[in-house]
Design an enzyme around this catalytic site. Structure first.
Site, short mmCIF file in Angstrom:
data_model
loop_
_atom_site.label_atom_id
_atom_site.label_comp_id
_atom_site.label_asym_id
_atom_site.label_seq_id
_atom_site.Cartn_x
_atom_site.Cartn_y
_atom_site.Cartn_z
N SER A 186 6.72 40.60 9.19
CA SER A 186 7.84 41.29 8.14
C SER A 186 8.01 42.58 8.47
O SER A 186 8.66 43.24 9.41
CB SER A 186 6.65 41.01 7.03
N GLY A 226 6.97 46.92 16.24
CA GLY A 226 6.50 45.73 17.15
C GLY A 226 5.01 46.32 17.95
O GLY A 226 4.66 46.17 18.28
N ARG A 239 4.89 43.86 11.77
CA ARG A 239 5.88 44.51 11.97
C ARG A 239 7.08 44.33 12.62
O ARG A 239 6.91 44.91 13.90
CB ARG A 239 5.57 45.94 11.40
N HIS A 240 8.41 44.07 12.28
CA HIS A 240 9.40 44.12 13.18
C HIS A 240 10.06 44.86 14.75
O HIS A 240 9.09 46.19 13.89
CB HIS A 240 10.70 43.45 12.54
N ALA A 241 10.19 45.15 15.78
CA ALA A 241 10.76 46.34 16.76
C ALA A 241 11.61 46.54 16.14
O ALA A 241 12.68 46.60 15.32
CB ALA A 241 11.01 45.25 17.76
#
Length: 245
Positions: free
Chosen positions: A172, A189, A9-11
């Site tokens: 994602s 993150g 997962r994106h930060a």
């Protein structure tokens, strides 16, 4: 050997800070950039290269996912000639401004390290007035199907061309990874590692087996499973999402 998929997962991005979902395609916050540093240090200390060799990095074509991929894995990708490919199938669920992407022309200028040549031409359209954009609608049917499609694409098209022991990273979003792909929570993150269960007849949704701890690779995510399809609207009407009986 079972194929390995590392889901990230994106930060933290700007819209996460104060839950301001009106920000269009937000970049990472300062904390998000720090989280990428922590992710990079942890990942390359515990996962790569001792356990996994990365062959491909897939990113949702959103600023926050691209920035997370480049800050966390960019140097490794450059040093090892690993392609970073944008794929619209991995974008976030909703059609709010924060989850609606920018043009490929704009993104390709900002991020020349990323290959945008295969992004669906429908991008960034998620309009419910467009039948062509149906696969990106914020409905349970569309999101569940999109989750199945991205897994099938990796299973059928990516792995046959890879060497044994190689892994794919996909960067994602929380909602899509949770409700459309895995049924598990992801904190900003954090990552989870899965293996595809072997199957002779490749019909229906591929089954993933998690091999990280239930709190994720960084230990920051909720340990209770969320379940696939949870909290997704069954239909969308007049720009508002509603649950049908």
């Amino acid at each position: 050997m079972a194929p390995t998929l590392i889901l990230v997962r994106h930060a933290q991005a700007l819209h996460n800070v104060d839950r301001d979902y009106s920000i269009h395609d937000p970049p990472l916050s300062e904390l998000g950039q720090t989280q990428c540093c922590s992710l990079r240090q942890h990942f390359f200390r515990t996962e790569v290269p001792d356990k996994y060799q990365i062959s491909l990095i897939i990113v949702s074509p959103m600023r926050r996912t691209i920035e997370t991929a480049l800050l966390s894995f960019g140097n490794y990708a450059k040093e090892n000639n690993i392609p970073i490919i944008a794929n619209a199938g991995w974008q976030e669920n909703s059609d709010k401004p924060c989850d609606t992407g920018s043009s490929i022309e704009e993104l390709s200028k900002e991020f020349p390290e990323v290959d945008f040549s295969r992004v669906d031409q429908v991008w960034p359209n998620k309009s419910r007035d467009s039948e062509k954009a149906k696969k990106y609608w914020y409905t349970q049917e569309s999101i569940m199907q999109r989750g199945e499609d991205v897994l099938k694409e990796i299973e059928a098209k990516v792995w046959p061309e890879m060497e044994d022991g190689k892994a794919v990273i996909a960067v994602s979003h929380s909602g899509f990874l949770r409700a459309g792909v895995t049924g598990w929570w992801f904190s900003n993150g954090d990552y989870r590692i899965f293996e595809f269960e072997e199957r002779e007849v490749k019909e229906g949704r591929p089954t993933l087996k998690q091999i990280t701890g239930v709190k994720g690779g960084m230990g920051e995510s909720f340990e209770t499973p969320a379940g696939l399809g949870g909290d997704l609207p069954e239909a969308a009407v007049g720009g508002l999402t509603v649950d049908l009986p």
